[in-house]
Design an enzyme around this catalytic site. Structure first.
Site, PDB file in Angstrom:
ATOM      1  N   ARG A 170       0.844  -1.201   0.000  1.00 52.86           N
ATOM      2  CA  ARG A 170       0.000   0.000   0.000  1.00 52.86           C
ATOM      3  C   ARG A 170       0.878   1.248   0.000  1.00 52.86           C
ATOM      4  O   ARG A 170       1.508   1.579   1.008  1.00 52.86           O
ATOM      5  CB  ARG A 170      -0.933   0.029   1.212  1.00 52.86           C
ATOM      6  N   ASP A 450      -3.912   3.101  14.262  1.00 53.03           N
ATOM      7  CA  ASP A 450      -3.098   3.689  13.202  1.00 53.03           C
ATOM      8  C   ASP A 450      -3.654   5.067  12.892  1.00 53.03           C
ATOM      9  O   ASP A 450      -4.487   5.595  13.636  1.00 53.03           O
ATOM     10  CB  ASP A 450      -3.021   2.780  11.974  1.00 53.03           C
TER      11      ASP A 450
END
Length: 540
Positions: A170, A450
């Site tokens: 990603r 996160d």
């Protein structure tokens, strides 16, 4: 002009690396810099145009408009078309593990027993120059079978390639710059730096093993942004001598505008897209951000915004129906729980929540799911194996699902508790402090937090406080306490004492800085687009 021509005309000219680390020349030789410069010169103008379009659309939402399905693309939604078939390596994705790209994590994730590992340069990596180059080096070594890590008196080594999870990378989103790489005096797109450098070093090797390269594409808001990725990936393939469509992509549907363009995003990438993913935490953040000026769409505290809420269930089921109609995989979302080793009862309750969430996903028709910790892989696999005996559920058409605009925008009833308000303050400060200190993946209260979850906390605080300060009916906690800046000030002042032993808090040295940043961001008249944008200027 073909990108190769750009590279040949100006091989490496105009490229400046603003920071140097030992060994970086091996990762960024002149040919790699020329390759990256070519990507920048070809696509930077369009990237900026797409970001300007985002801002213009948000201005319309702030003025009272609501997201909706596009009239100009109705023919795409109504058309009878499918995407290219997924390669064999991506047919069974029932359990995917995600995490940052440090060497130990890369080894543990590839060895974890998951079907796939999403190596994350975005929400779980603090983009210091050291972290970025270390991550690129670790992935390159792993693909070459040479990655080892020594730490804590233990040596970590990779299992044979046949036993490893399939690697999916990603890159960072279109909104982010890479400030350490300047091309003609301009910062390069972080997306093109991450994806381009990875492909430059590894694409041919992965293609030779029929392993991609494979990417997860984050934070898209429109089919035009997907089409920009299509052109960029096609250009990378052409430059590296790969066939068109060799590089496959899965798109995270993690913004509210993108939920109204799932068909269109699949169509824009139909030669290479493998599926869509319910990026639930970023999606909740995007709902807050997109509808920040709409009083009727204020969300309650995060713990009450679960996937059983009607607006989130509609989003999940629409994604399944859309993907399976087009022959693409519909991936479920993240289980953020981590083991609670010192409390068996609490650990059992957490695992029960994970089990229920994964059962909801597989029963609805999802083809796979995400976990944040290797200990959750057996549980997730057990649930999916019991309900999904084949490699996927493409046969589950979900023709019973009919989602209209208002289903995706359905208001949520709930409350704001004092504990919920203070938890938002704590999560945002603790995560931001760790991020500023170089750590993008932080365990807080037995959840792996996160950037997405920190964004929920930060955006909720801003919205709650500004609706209480706009002259309308003030918001209050469930005990009647006004939600105002005095409440925020008390929470910020009391936070350091609640954190306990500073040695146990990642980024403890930057807690005061994080408190100051949250205070300023929350008082600002406008909600900052992303927390990581101002924070990025404070690292390296």
């Amino acid at each position: 002009m073909p990108m190769s021509a750009v590279l040949q005309d100006r091989p490496g000219e105009g490229v400046e690396i603003t920071r140097r680390l030992p060994g970086q020349d091996a990762l960024l030789p002149p040919a790699a810099l020329a390759f990256l410069a070519g990507l920048h010169r070809r696509f930077e103008g369009e990237r900026q145009a797409r970001l300007a379009a985002r801002r213009a659309r948000q201005q319309a939402f702030d003025a009272g408009a609501l997201p909706d399905f596009r009239a100009d693309t109705a023919h795409i939604r109504a058309g009878d078309w499918t995407v290219a078939p997924a390669p064999a390596a991506l047919q069974d994705r029932r359990v995917e593990i995600t995490g940052p790209v440090d060497p130990k994590m890369v080894i543990n994730a590839l060895n974890s027993g998951a079907n796939c590992y999403m190596a994350d340069f975005e929400d779980s990596t603090s983009p210091t120059w050291t972290n970025l180059l270390t991550g690129q080096q670790a992935l390159r070594a792993a693909i070459n079978g040479a990655l080892v890590f020594d730490g804590g008196g233990k040596r970590y080594e990779l299992r044979p390639q046949a036993e490893q999870a399939v690697l999916i990378v990603r890159p960072r989103g279109w909104h982010l710059d890479e400030k350490h790489v300047l091309v003609d005096g301009e910062r390069m797109s972080a997306s093109l730096f991450d994806a381009g450098l990875f492909a430059f070093h590894n694409a041919r090797a992965l293609a030779g093993r029929d392993r991609g390269p494979y990417f997860y594409l984050p934070k898209l808001e429109s089919m035009e942004e997907a089409a920009l990725w299509e052109r960029a990936l096609s250009a990378i393939e052409a430059e590296l001598g790969l066939p068109h469509g060799q590089m496959k992509a899965t798109v995270l549907i993690e913004t509210l505008p993108a939920a109204f363009e799932m068909d269109e995003i699949l169509f824009a990438l139909k030669d290479r897209i493998a599926g869509l993913n319910c990026g639930r935490w970023d999606y909740i953040f995007s709902c807050i951000k997109t509808l920040r000026r709409h009083r009727g769409h204020v969300l309650p505290e995060r713990g009450q915004v679960t996937m059983t809420q009607p607006f989130l269930r509609a989003y999940s089921e629409l994604l399944i129906r859309t993907c399976h109609r087009r022959g693409a995989h519909a991936m479920g979302g993240m289980a953020a729980q981590i083991p609670i080793r010192d409390d068996a009862e609490a650990n059992a309750a957490a695992l029960a929540r994970v089990r229920a969430d994964k059962l909801r996903e597989v029963t609805a028709g999802h083809d796979g799911t995400w976990v944040a910790h290797p200990a959750l892989i057996p549980l997730a696999r057990e649930v999916f194996d019991a309900r999904m005996p084949g490699p996927n559920q493409l046969r589950v058409a979900r023709e019973d699902v009919h989602v209209e605009r208002d289903d995706l925008l359905k208001p949520v009833l709930g409350t704001i508790t004092r504990a919920g308000f203070e938890n938002n303050v704590e999560v945002c400060v603790r995560y931001l402090a760790a991020w500023l200190d170089g750590n993008g993946c932080v365990p807080i209260h037995h959840l792996m937090e996160d950037a997405a979850t920190a964004e929920i906390a930060r955006a909720q605080l801003w919205q709650w406080l500004h609706f209480s300060d706009d002259g309308g009916e003030p918001l209050s906690l469930d005990d009647g306490t006004p939600v105002d800046f005095a409440l925020l000030e008390r929470a910020l002042i009391g936070l350091p004492s609640r954190l306990g032993d500073p040695r146990s808090v990642p980024g403890a040295a930057r807690v005061a800085e994080a408190i100051g940043m949250l205070d300023r961001l929350t008082h600002a008249e406008e909600l900052a687009e992303f927390l990581t944008l101002p924070a990025y200027e404070r690292i390296d």
